[in-house]
Enzyme design. Sequence first.
Site, PDB file in Angstrom:
ATOM      1  N   ARG A   1      -1.737 -37.823 -33.197  1.00  0.00           N
ATOM      2  CA  ARG A   1      -1.677 -39.232 -32.786  1.00  0.00           C
ATOM      3  C   ARG A   1      -2.670 -40.108 -33.553  1.00  0.00           C
ATOM      4  O   ARG A   1      -3.785 -39.696 -33.829  1.00  0.00           O
ATOM      5  CB  ARG A   1      -1.959 -39.336 -31.281  1.00  0.00           C
ATOM      6  CG  ARG A   1      -0.756 -39.034 -30.429  1.00  0.00           C
ATOM      7  CD  ARG A   1      -1.106 -38.924 -28.968  1.00  0.00           C
ATOM      8  NE  ARG A   1      -1.964 -39.992 -28.463  1.00  0.00           N
ATOM      9  CZ  ARG A   1      -2.318 -40.113 -27.188  1.00  0.00           C
ATOM     10  NH1 ARG A   1      -1.865 -39.246 -26.286  1.00  0.00           N
ATOM     11  NH2 ARG A   1      -3.090 -41.088 -26.791  1.00  0.00           N
TER      12      ARG A   1
ATOM     13  N   LYS B   1      -4.463 -34.220 -18.645  1.00  0.00           N
ATOM     14  CA  LYS B   1      -3.478 -34.799 -17.718  1.00  0.00           C
ATOM     15  C   LYS B   1      -2.041 -34.449 -18.147  1.00  0.00           C
ATOM     16  O   LYS B   1      -1.240 -34.034 -17.336  1.00  0.00           O
ATOM     17  CB  LYS B   1      -3.612 -36.336 -17.661  1.00  0.00           C
ATOM     18  CG  LYS B   1      -4.981 -36.829 -17.232  1.00  0.00           C
ATOM     19  CD  LYS B   1      -5.013 -38.346 -17.086  1.00  0.00           C
ATOM     20  CE  LYS B   1      -4.836 -39.112 -18.376  1.00  0.00           C
ATOM     21  NZ  LYS B   1      -5.950 -38.982 -19.340  1.00  0.00           N
TER      22      LYS B   1
ATOM     23  N   ARG C   1      -5.042 -47.831 -14.913  1.00  0.00           N
ATOM     24  CA  ARG C   1      -6.241 -47.636 -15.738  1.00  0.00           C
ATOM     25  C   ARG C   1      -7.245 -48.763 -15.537  1.00  0.00           C
ATOM     26  O   ARG C   1      -8.297 -48.749 -16.179  1.00  0.00           O
ATOM     27  CB  ARG C   1      -5.824 -47.634 -17.202  1.00  0.00           C
ATOM     28  CG  ARG C   1      -5.991 -46.300 -17.936  1.00  0.00           C
ATOM     29  CD  ARG C   1      -5.444 -46.539 -19.316  1.00  0.00           C
ATOM     30  NE  ARG C   1      -5.714 -45.586 -20.310  1.00  0.00           N
ATOM     31  CZ  ARG C   1      -4.889 -44.624 -20.707  1.00  0.00           C
ATOM     32  NH1 ARG C   1      -3.779 -44.410 -20.073  1.00  0.00           N
ATOM     33  NH2 ARG C   1      -5.191 -43.866 -21.727  1.00  0.00           N
TER      34      ARG C   1
ATOM     35  N   ARG D   1      -6.157 -32.195 -31.164  1.00  0.00           N
ATOM     36  CA  ARG D   1      -4.894 -32.229 -30.407  1.00  0.00           C
ATOM     37  C   ARG D   1      -3.702 -32.476 -31.315  1.00  0.00           C
ATOM     38  O   ARG D   1      -3.748 -33.309 -32.199  1.00  0.00           O
ATOM     39  CB  ARG D   1      -4.975 -33.322 -29.338  1.00  0.00           C
ATOM     40  CG  ARG D   1      -3.686 -33.485 -28.548  1.00  0.00           C
ATOM     41  CD  ARG D   1      -3.908 -34.111 -27.219  1.00  0.00           C
ATOM     42  NE  ARG D   1      -4.272 -35.520 -27.277  1.00  0.00           N
ATOM     43  CZ  ARG D   1      -4.375 -36.272 -26.196  1.00  0.00           C
ATOM     44  NH1 ARG D   1      -4.170 -35.750 -25.001  1.00  0.00           N
ATOM     45  NH2 ARG D   1      -4.719 -37.545 -26.299  1.00  0.00           N
TER      46      ARG D   1
ATOM     47  N   ARG E   1     -11.748 -45.270 -26.784  1.00  0.00           N
ATOM     48  CA  ARG E   1     -10.978 -45.003 -25.559  1.00  0.00           C
ATOM     49  C   ARG E   1     -11.900 -44.525 -24.443  1.00  0.00           C
ATOM     50  O   ARG E   1     -11.717 -44.870 -23.280  1.00  0.00           O
ATOM     51  CB  ARG E   1      -9.877 -43.972 -25.842  1.00  0.00           C
ATOM     52  CG  ARG E   1      -8.739 -44.582 -26.666  1.00  0.00           C
ATOM     53  CD  ARG E   1      -7.942 -43.519 -27.391  1.00  0.00           C
ATOM     54  NE  ARG E   1      -7.138 -42.706 -26.522  1.00  0.00           N
ATOM     55  CZ  ARG E   1      -6.734 -41.466 -26.828  1.00  0.00           C
ATOM     56  NH1 ARG E   1      -7.078 -40.913 -27.975  1.00  0.00           N
ATOM     57  NH2 ARG E   1      -5.999 -40.789 -25.981  1.00  0.00           N
TER      58      ARG E   1
HETATM   59  P1  AMP Z   1      -2.574 -42.216 -23.392  1.00  0.00           P
HETATM   60  O1  AMP Z   1      -1.388 -41.559 -24.001  1.00  0.00           O
HETATM   61  O2  AMP Z   1      -2.524 -42.236 -21.898  1.00  0.00           O
HETATM   62  O3  AMP Z   1      -3.879 -41.669 -23.920  1.00  0.00           O
HETATM   63  O4  AMP Z   1      -2.518 -43.754 -23.836  1.00  0.00           O
HETATM   64  C1  AMP Z   1      -2.569 -44.120 -25.210  1.00  0.00           C
HETATM   65  C2  AMP Z   1      -2.904 -45.587 -25.341  1.00  0.00           C
HETATM   66  O5  AMP Z   1      -1.868 -46.379 -24.732  1.00  0.00           O
HETATM   67  C3  AMP Z   1      -4.193 -46.056 -24.671  1.00  0.00           C
HETATM   68  O6  AMP Z   1      -5.327 -45.825 -25.477  1.00  0.00           O
HETATM   69  C4  AMP Z   1      -3.907 -47.541 -24.486  1.00  0.00           C
HETATM   70  O7  AMP Z   1      -4.006 -48.250 -25.690  1.00  0.00           O
HETATM   71  C5  AMP Z   1      -2.431 -47.522 -24.094  1.00  0.00           C
HETATM   72  N1  AMP Z   1      -2.243 -47.375 -22.627  1.00  0.00           N
HETATM   73  C6  AMP Z   1      -1.670 -46.330 -21.974  1.00  0.00           C
HETATM   74  N2  AMP Z   1      -1.660 -46.521 -20.651  1.00  0.00           N
HETATM   75  C7  AMP Z   1      -2.261 -47.721 -20.442  1.00  0.00           C
HETATM   76  C8  AMP Z   1      -2.578 -48.476 -19.289  1.00  0.00           C
HETATM   77  N3  AMP Z   1      -2.299 -48.019 -18.057  1.00  0.00           N
HETATM   78  N4  AMP Z   1      -3.193 -49.673 -19.464  1.00  0.00           N
HETATM   79  C9  AMP Z   1      -3.501 -50.147 -20.692  1.00  0.00           C
HETATM   80  N5  AMP Z   1      -3.245 -49.476 -21.821  1.00  0.00           N
HETATM   81  C10 AMP Z   1      -2.626 -48.272 -21.707  1.00  0.00           C
END
Ligand code: AMP
Length: 208
Positions: A155, A13, A88, A127, A166
């Site tokens: 990360r 994404k 999400r 990554r 996740r």
């Molecule tokens: P991402 O960078 O999108 O993979 O998000 C990293 C982490 O941020 C996720 O594993 C969640 O802990 C948190 N997070 C990001 N977006 C959301 C969301 N829309 N709802 C809840 N937690 C989120």
Amino acid sequence: MRMILVGPPGAGKGTQAARLVDKYGIPHISSGDMLRAAVKAGTELGVTADRYMKAGQLVPDDVVIGMILERIAAPDCAKGFMLDGFPRTIPQAEALDAAMTKAGVAIDVVLLFEVPDALIVERGVGRRNDPITGRIYHIKFDPPPAEVTERLVHRKDDHEAAINERLHYYHDWTAPIMPFYEGKGLLRRVDGVGTPDEVSARVVKALA
Ligand code: AMP
């Protein structure tokens, strides 16, 4: 153009978003990036979010919904935006829908990036993110040039246990939002397996 990018963690994404914002000239709003910035800044929201993020769990809906609805109300989003990582959960999708209706606008398209679980773990552990340019690399599939390797970030949640957690949240909480958008005729599925260029070509087709 108001667009949503969804898919499991590491589905591509962020990589595709970077290419699309150049094309459409709309802000890229990544809930994960916003939360990581809040963690780094040590804000109250960041302190709350950090506990969940480290473990690969979802941050509570009320925290994320407030953050994103405030962001998309900003003037630079008046002509459109690209949401990456939000919504999400079903409550998040419903809150976004209600806010859009209230503002008299609508989501134009939802791109769903599909990648098998086995590949997600391999993509995640390899990554690396460039904090200066925002570019995302993979140590095997998309190796970084030597001059940037020192500054790359791995990360905290891109380790096998957190990736599996996740993925579990993705299947249990995020996948159920797809029928919501499918019912509105907004969902476009994109095969996310392949090089970034191959996936980009599919995105262009899906948006045509
Ligand atoms: P991402 O960078 O999108 O993979 O998000 C990293 C982490 O941020 C996720 O594993 C969640 O802990 C948190 N997070 C990001 N977006 C959301 C969301 N829309 N709802 C809840 N937690 C989120």
